[in-house]
Design a protein around this motif. Structure first.
Motif, short mmCIF file in Angstrom:
data_model
loop_
_atom_site.label_atom_id
_atom_site.label_comp_id
_atom_site.label_asym_id
_atom_site.label_seq_id
_atom_site.Cartn_x
_atom_site.Cartn_y
_atom_site.Cartn_z
N CYS A 91 30.31 52.99 60.72
CA CYS A 91 30.12 52.00 61.78
C CYS A 91 30.92 52.44 63.01
CB CYS A 91 30.50 50.58 61.38
SG CYS A 91 30.13 49.39 62.73
N PHE A 92 30.20 52.78 64.06
CA PHE A 92 30.82 53.31 65.27
C PHE A 92 31.79 52.31 65.89
CE2 PHE A 92 30.91 54.44 69.81
CZ PHE A 92 31.22 55.80 69.72
N MET A 93 31.54 51.02 65.66
CA MET A 93 32.42 50.00 66.23
C MET A 93 33.75 49.89 65.47
SD MET A 93 29.70 46.95 67.09
CE MET A 93 29.36 46.72 65.36
N VAL A 94 33.82 50.51 64.30
CA VAL A 94 35.05 50.46 63.50
C VAL A 94 35.80 51.79 63.62
CG1 VAL A 94 36.01 50.11 61.20
CG2 VAL A 94 34.00 48.81 61.93
N VAL A 135 21.81 43.11 79.08
CA VAL A 135 22.59 43.76 80.13
C VAL A 135 22.15 43.29 81.50
CG1 VAL A 135 23.09 45.98 81.24
CG2 VAL A 135 23.12 45.81 78.74
N ALA A 136 20.83 43.22 81.71
CA ALA A 136 20.31 42.80 83.01
C ALA A 136 20.74 41.37 83.34
CB ALA A 136 18.79 42.92 83.03
N ASP A 306 28.56 49.16 81.94
CA ASP A 306 29.99 48.89 81.77
C ASP A 306 30.37 47.47 82.16
OD1 ASP A 306 30.45 51.39 80.81
OD2 ASP A 306 31.31 52.20 82.67
N SER A 307 29.43 46.71 82.72
CA SER A 307 29.75 45.34 83.13
C SER A 307 29.83 44.38 81.96
CB SER A 307 28.71 44.83 84.14
OG SER A 307 27.45 44.62 83.52
N GLY A 311 32.53 44.37 72.96
CA GLY A 311 31.98 43.66 71.81
C GLY A 311 30.66 43.01 72.11
N GLY A 312 30.22 43.00 73.36
CA GLY A 312 28.96 42.37 73.72
C GLY A 312 27.74 43.16 73.31
N LEU A 313 27.90 44.44 73.07
CA LEU A 313 26.81 45.30 72.62
C LEU A 313 27.21 45.98 71.31
CD1 LEU A 313 25.94 47.11 76.00
CD2 LEU A 313 24.83 45.07 75.04
N GLY A 314 26.25 46.22 70.45
CA GLY A 314 26.56 46.93 69.22
C GLY A 314 25.70 46.46 68.07
#
Length: 450
Positions: A91-94, A135-136, A306-307, A311-314
């Motif tokens: 898991c890339f987030m870990v 994101v938009a 980057d805005s 933790g908002g994406l994944g």
């Protein structure tokens, strides 16, 4: 390549072993999961699928534009085997790993535009589209998203809302996500004012839709397939997409290009946007990206991506290391074998024969269109009347299947026959597959196929 590149009909299609497996499928798999051609594959490569009965079928579908480099490209096989032996998941987030970063670096290099970019990786095209919309909306502070008639963007709740076609994608699955608005698509063959007026009139209709139904200040993004996929391989007229992109920039509206089916050499460029020099703010990819493994991405301007807060994406599996290794090897194969040029060669071989078919059957082939190895014929029942003929498309498909050619249909009206051969396919198989298709078409038109 150890799998012989020849069509072999050892049994009827499907054969007895495939029928046994289909009976097991019916007993254990949800009926909601359909099967276009119930032959069960045991091996594949190049332009051939070999089934459990020993039949070898020519592949004109590529798993819906996924196996661009083939089903067992040597670089992909080696990279996947090596990565599986190292580790399959953390898991890339870990605990992150280099393969994820390397894919994002490659996306920054290949996607349109020279601006600074960032990417986030996911599992499927629908996930990528959902996250592009996230994101938009986050960046602009606006809610509304504008999509187009005939669009297909996925099967999740939001992407069903973005998708135009009801059956089978949306039927009785609502209610759907809100703040989605639909504009007319620049569809030259079916534009009411005719193909010559399509670019100008469709652009005016798009602007009017946004202005009157949404309001420019409320619109976060316009989401467009540069060439529509499931909706019928609709190619907008030259200049239309560029005008939409320019107008969006003027209004502060983000342009999201859904290149999930068109991307990675399929249309003769790395991306379909490249054909007209269109640079979207956000771009979604999947399908042909990773040699058959599940991987998708959103790539966009650095300030947009980057805005989003940390933790908002994944997602747990997003950017799985094995899928990333496969993607890097698949892209290396596309570069080393110049598969963009190969897609253009396939177009040059297909289009004259499809146009000749249209000349032989002017009342049944309404339009020949597409780009690269993403081509289609739209079938009609009455020539100038342009009445969609889904029954003919189905009959041709069945005749092709019985002769050992894997084909796909699409279109809002179910009447478009599409061609998505793997770019690894040889010229002899291309020619033979077209022979099979033409014979099947002639038989279907003459009533020899039910």
């Amino acid at each position: 390549m150890t799998l012989s590149q020849q069509r072999i009909l050892a049994t009827e299609i499907p054969g007895p072993r495939s029928r046994e497996l289909q009976a097991r499928k019916v007993a254990s798999v949800s009926a909601g999961v359909g099967t276009t051609l119930p032959v069960y594959v045991e091996r594949a490569g190049g332009g051939i699928l070999r089934d459990v009965d020993g039949n070898q079928l020519i592949d004109f579908g590529s798993g819906i534009a996924v196996t661009t480099v083939g089903n067992a490209a040597p670089r992909v096989v080696e990279a996947v085997q090596r990565q599986v032996a190292d580790f399959t998941h953390t898991c890339f987030m870990v605990t992150p790993y280099e393969e994820y970063v390397a894919v994002c670096e490659k996306l920054a290099e290949l996607t349109p535009g020279s601006h600074e970019k960032r990417s986030a990786l996911f599992n499927s095209g629908a996930e990528a589209v959902e996250n592009a919309v996230k994101v938009a909306r986050h960046h602009t502070g606006r809610d509304a998203v504008v999509v187009f008639d005939h669009a297909y963007h996925g099967r999740t709740n939001l992407t069903m809302a973005l998708t135009a076609k009801n059956m089978p994608y949306k039927h009785r699955f609502g209610p759907f996500a809100g703040e989605v608005y639909r504009a007319p698509m620049a569809y030259p063959y079916r534009w009411p004012g005719g193909a010559e007026a399509c670019a100008e009139e469709a652009f005016d209709a798009f602007v009017t839709t946004v202005r009157t139904q949404v309001g420019e200040d409320s619109c976060a993004a316009v989401l467009i397939e540069p060439i529509q996929g499931e909706g019928g391989f609709i190619v907008p007229p030259p200049g239309w997409l560029a005008r939409v992109a320019e107008w969006c920039r003027e209004q502060g509206i983000l342009l999201i290009a859904d290149e999930i089916q068109t991307g990675f050499a399929r249309t003769g460029d790395w991306f379909a946007c490249d054909h007209e020099g269109v640079v979207p703010d956000l771009l979604t990819t999947a399908k042909g990206m990773a040699g058959g493994l599940p991987l998708a991405a959103v790539t966009g301007r650095a300030e947009l991506m980057d805005s989003v807060h940390v933790g908002g994406l994944g997602g747990t599996y997003g950017g799985n290391p094995v899928a990333c290794a496969s993607a890097l090897a698949a892209i290396e194969t596309m570069e080393a074998e110049d598969l963009r040029a190969r897609a253009r060669e396939i177009e040059a071989r297909f289009v004259p024969r499809l146009r000749a078919l249209a000349e032989r059957h002017p009342d049944r082939v309404g339009d020949v269109r597409g780009r690269g190895a993403m081509l289609a014929v739209e079938l009609v029942s009455d020539g100038p009347g342009r009445t969609p003929d889904a029954a003919l498309a189905g009959a041709v498909h069945r005749a092709c299947s019985a002769r050992g050619l894997v084909t796909l249909t699409c279109g809002t009206f179910g009447n478009v026959f599409r061609f998505l051969p793997p770019l690894a396919i040889g010229d002899d198989l291309l020619a033979e597959g077209l022979d099979v298709f033409e014979a099947a078409f002639d038989d279907a038109v003459s009533g020899k196929v039910e």
